[in-house]
Design an enzyme around this catalytic site. Structure first.
Site, PDB file in Angstrom:
ATOM      1  N   ASP A  77      31.800 -68.483  47.927  1.00 27.53           N
ATOM      2  CA  ASP A  77      32.963 -67.959  48.637  1.00 27.53           C
ATOM      3  C   ASP A  77      33.066 -66.489  48.274  1.00 27.53           C
ATOM      4  O   ASP A  77      32.936 -66.114  47.104  1.00 27.53           O
ATOM      5  CB  ASP A  77      34.250 -68.702  48.277  1.00 27.53           C
ATOM      6  CG  ASP A  77      35.304 -68.535  49.375  1.00 27.53           C
ATOM      7  OD1 ASP A  77      34.963 -68.740  50.553  1.00 27.53           O
ATOM      8  OD2 ASP A  77      36.454 -68.197  49.062  1.00 27.53           O
ATOM      9  N   SER A  78      33.248 -65.668  49.275  1.00 22.46           N
ATOM     10  CA  SER A  78      33.225 -64.236  49.036  1.00 22.46           C
ATOM     11  C   SER A  78      34.161 -63.530  50.001  1.00 22.46           C
ATOM     12  O   SER A  78      34.651 -64.124  50.964  1.00 22.46           O
ATOM     13  CB  SER A  78      31.799 -63.698  49.177  1.00 22.46           C
ATOM     14  OG  SER A  78      31.250 -64.062  50.429  1.00 22.46           O
TER      15      SER A  78
END
EC number: 3.6.1.66
Length: 203
Positions: A77-78
């Protein structure tokens, strides 16, 4: 080590495959990335936890139930965190312009929001959180960030997401102008991956 990637994003799958190949060493087991597409697709996941680690955990769990017992899962997740927006859009970066928004729609909205923000206040960083679930269900978390600034208009045609409007510190070109080789040495994802790869060599 075989890691099943909990993402339906083809660009991410390609980037992880490149990172895995680049980090391979003769004296350590190779890390193989298996895309969700190769396993019938990524289950739909509502990323509503409000945190990078929470979203990554949901994605990893959603894919793991489809895999044989003992399988290892990698979730990512970014997002882009903007100083002038107190860290936003952050965890909401992927759907900043709406749940089905394209990368271009997201960065165009961000440019509109920041239209009146002067250059000296356009600092931002990309953040990446990688979560590995091992065969027994234990979690391992790795983080990376790349500091930089946001442009006023997109530049470059490579990359994806917010790449065309982000210039990393020490460069005068956007992620999308730097090309894959440079980006995969300096990016937030590359830095998180370097930690994961080192952990894999020690495990």
């Amino acid at each position: 080590m075989k890691l099943h990637l909990a993402s339906g994003n083809l660009h991410k799958a390609e980037e992880f495959a490149v990172l895995a190949a680049a980090s391979a060493r003769d004296d350590a087991p190779a890390i193989e990335i298996v895309s969700a597409r190769a396993m019938g697709g990524m289950p739909e996941v509502v990323e509503d936890t409000g945190t990078f680690v929470g979203n990554a955990r949901k994605k990893a769990a959603a894919l793991r139930v489809r895999l044989p017992a003992g399988s290892w899962v990698l979730a990512d997740d970014s997002g882009v965190c903007v100083d002038a927006l107190h860290g936003g859009p952050g965890v909401e970066s992927a759907y900043y312009a709406g749940p089905e928004a394209s990368g271009r729609a997201n960065y165009e909205k961000l440019l509109r929001v920041l239209a009146d923000v002067p250059d000296e206040r356009r600092g931002a960083y990309f953040f990446c959180l990688l979560l590995v679930l091992d065969g027994a269900g234990a979690e391992y978390v790795f983080e990376g960030r790349c500091q930089g600034r946001l442009l006023r208009e997109p530049r470059g045609s490579a990359g994806f997401g917010y790449d065309p409007i982000f210039v990393p510190d020490g460069f005068d070109r956007s992620y999308a102008e730097l090309g894959e080789d440079v980006k995969n040495r300096i990016s937030h994802r590359a830095r998180a991956w370097a930690q994961l790869a080192e952990w894999g060599r020690r495990s």
